[in-house]
Design a protein around this motif. Structure first.
Motif, PDB file in Angstrom:
ATOM      1  N   VAL A 155      43.800   9.309 -29.011  1.00 46.45           N
ATOM      2  CA  VAL A 155      42.467   9.365 -28.310  1.00 46.45           C
ATOM      3  C   VAL A 155      42.372  10.766 -28.505  1.00 46.45           C
ATOM      4  O   VAL A 155      42.383  11.302 -28.151  1.00 46.45           O
ATOM      5  N   CYS A 156      41.041  10.773 -28.692  1.00 45.30           N
ATOM      6  CA  CYS A 156      40.506  12.426 -29.175  1.00 45.30           C
ATOM      7  C   CYS A 156      38.593  11.846 -29.295  1.00 45.30           C
ATOM      8  O   CYS A 156      37.828  11.120 -28.878  1.00 45.30           O
ATOM      9  N   SER A 157      37.919  12.920 -30.104  1.00 47.54           N
ATOM     10  CA  SER A 157      37.248  12.811 -29.626  1.00 47.54           C
ATOM     11  C   SER A 157      35.649  12.520 -31.278  1.00 47.54           C
ATOM     12  O   SER A 157      37.207  11.896 -32.259  1.00 47.54           O
ATOM     13  N   GLU A 158      34.751  11.643 -30.912  1.00 48.14           N
ATOM     14  CA  GLU A 158      34.771  10.615 -31.708  1.00 48.14           C
ATOM     15  C   GLU A 158      34.495  11.558 -33.196  1.00 48.14           C
ATOM     16  O   GLU A 158      34.899  10.823 -34.472  1.00 48.14           O
ATOM     17  N   LYS A 159      34.068  12.530 -33.394  1.00 50.17           N
ATOM     18  CA  LYS A 159      33.829  13.395 -34.478  1.00 50.17           C
ATOM     19  C   LYS A 159      35.659  13.484 -35.746  1.00 50.17           C
ATOM     20  O   LYS A 159      35.388  13.891 -36.544  1.00 50.17           O
ATOM     21  N   THR A 160      36.467  13.981 -34.285  1.00 49.43           N
ATOM     22  CA  THR A 160      37.717  14.040 -34.761  1.00 49.43           C
ATOM     23  C   THR A 160      38.185  12.741 -35.245  1.00 49.43           C
ATOM     24  O   THR A 160      38.381  12.813 -36.154  1.00 49.43           O
ATOM     25  N   ALA A 161      37.512  11.362 -34.706  1.00 50.15           N
ATOM     26  CA  ALA A 161      37.974  10.365 -35.120  1.00 50.15           C
ATOM     27  C   ALA A 161      37.412  10.334 -36.503  1.00 50.15           C
ATOM     28  O   ALA A 161      37.957   9.534 -37.596  1.00 50.15           O
ATOM     29  N   ALA A 162      36.223  10.884 -36.649  1.00 50.85           N
ATOM     30  CA  ALA A 162      35.348  10.185 -37.459  1.00 50.85           C
ATOM     31  C   ALA A 162      36.539  11.487 -39.234  1.00 50.85           C
ATOM     32  O   ALA A 162      36.062  10.225 -40.050  1.00 50.85           O
ATOM     33  N   PHE A 163      36.069  12.746 -38.993  1.00 44.54           N
ATOM     34  CA  PHE A 163      36.314  13.232 -39.505  1.00 44.54           C
ATOM     35  C   PHE A 163      38.077  12.901 -40.540  1.00 44.54           C
ATOM     36  O   PHE A 163      38.703  12.347 -41.242  1.00 44.54           O
ATOM     37  N   TRP A 164      38.774  12.317 -39.321  1.00 46.46           N
ATOM     38  CA  TRP A 164      40.637  11.329 -40.524  1.00 46.46           C
ATOM     39  C   TRP A 164      41.013  10.762 -40.796  1.00 46.46           C
ATOM     40  O   TRP A 164      41.254  10.623 -41.408  1.00 46.46           O
TER      41      TRP A 164
END
Length: 377
Positions: free
Chosen positions: A329-338
């Motif tokens: 689990v992480c932030s939305e933009k972190t998930a979107a980036f990776w």
């Protein structure tokens, strides 16, 4: 941290035959040897530069290596899980030269000097003479670098993977990782590392962070505060009505009784239960396809784990999304980036992976928004 004087200025180039082998074995002189044939080798000698520090990265545990890396195995929890894997990482994979004075520029070069202060490129290694008469070459499996666009921020976008040569020149990728034919030189790009640069050593991918970039990154203390904030909201399992809680970030081996679980097809968060667990699926607890009791969507059912490596986050927003299929689990933009980053895999394929465990992402996006149910009272 060990510091070595950088060797960045070539002072002598010459060719020699078998009888001059002692030139290579001079342990007081750093050099790169390009073997052209059994009878001829070109040696480039290097002198000291008091304005730079050299850090070397590789699989070897010998003293010239400052940072020892091992192959990354998807889903592994420790180095012990990688011992049975035949490594594709070079013993002396690359070297990074860092300026001692502002702006502290860091530049990467393929290959590292061994205990004899030498780099050897054998007959089969890709090598060539440049237009100005200098020698250059590539290592067997190559050193790849990708610089993100817009820096390592919430607005980051994937860059383009390039290969770095022994002399630090930038090339397009070879047809396969160890092909003899080099790519085209990209004169408009540099081997200078920036915040968020990815370095792939064919078996492990490293993330380069600068001091300035890390100053904008959430700290472990901040991530712990976000974990406690989620737990303070007392999310509940819609089936068992028991309160869920993310465990301490230090605990990441086995789920406990309050562990949140998620249906990755829809994002509904539950505690662990057997609802929708069909008889033929009961042999294993996680990863099997299960039917969500909230929306009837069928898909993997896995425990959720907070990603605890702060350096992987592109912002400090709350952890609201989970990678598919691992459940980190992480932030939305972190998930979107990776999820948009094509990481090298093997000798010629690329795929997005979870930064916390290296598992290949699946599903339409590679991640899912989490849907928590609050307390009934």
């Amino acid at each position: 941290m060990k510091r070595l004087i950088g060797e960045v200025i070539s002072v002598l180039i010459y060719s020699f035959f078998h009888l001059s082998r002692q030139a290579i074995s001079n342990k007081d002189q750093h050099s790169i040897s390009y073997t052209l044939s059994r009878a001829q080798t070109v040696v480039v000698e290097y002198t000291h530069d008091s304005n730079t520090d050299m850090f070397q990265i590789g699989r070897s545990t010998e003293s010239p290596i400052d940072f020892v890396v091992t192959d990354t195995v998807a889903g592994s929890q420790s180095n012990a899980d990688t011992q049975s894997v035949q490594s594709t990482i070079s013993r002396f994979a690359c070297r990074i030269m860092c300026q001692r004075t502002p702006p502290y520029t860091a530049r990467i070069y393929a290959a590292g000097f061994d205990s004899s202060k030498n780099i050897f490129l054998g007959e089969k290694a890709a090598k060539w003479k440049t237009l100005d008469g200098q020698m250059d070459g590539l290592t067997t499996n190559g050193v790849l670098v990708m610089h993100p666009r817009n820096g390592f921020t919430q607005d980051s976008k994937p860059g383009v993977w390039r290969e770095i040569s022994v002399c630090g020149n930038v090339f397009t990728l070879r047809e396969t990782r160890s092909a003899q034919q080099r790519g085209k030189m990209v004169e408009t790009e540099s081997q200078e590392l920036v915040d968020g640069s990815l370095i792939d050593l064919c078996g492990a991918t490293l993330l380069w962070r600068t001091a300035e970039g890390l100053s904008r990154t959430p700290t472990l203390k901040h991530l712990e505060a976000l974990r406690q904030e989620i737990n303070a909201a007392r999310p509940q399992c819609p089936v068992g009505f028991n309160t869920l809680a993310f465990p301490s970030m230090r605990r990441k081996d086995t789920p406990d009784e309050k562990q949140p679980w998620v249906y990755l097809q829809c994002g509904h968060v539950h505690g662990y239960h057997n609802w929708g667990n069909h008889r033929e699926e009961r042999e294993g607890r996680e990863g099997r396809h299960r039917e969500c009791p909230m929306c009837r969507a069928k898909g993997p059912y896995v425990p959720l784990w907070l990603g605890c490596e702060a350096g992987f986050y592109v912002d400090a927003a709350p952890p609201t999304h989970a990678f598919n299929p691992c459940g980190h689990v992480c932030s939305e933009k972190t998930a979107a980036f990776w999820s948009q980053i094509p990481l090298p895999h093997g000798t010629h394929t690329f795929h997005a992976a979870c930064p916390f465990c290296a598992q290949q992402l699946t599903g339409e996006q590679g991640y899912v928004r989490l849907i928590f149910q609050g307390p009934l009272d």
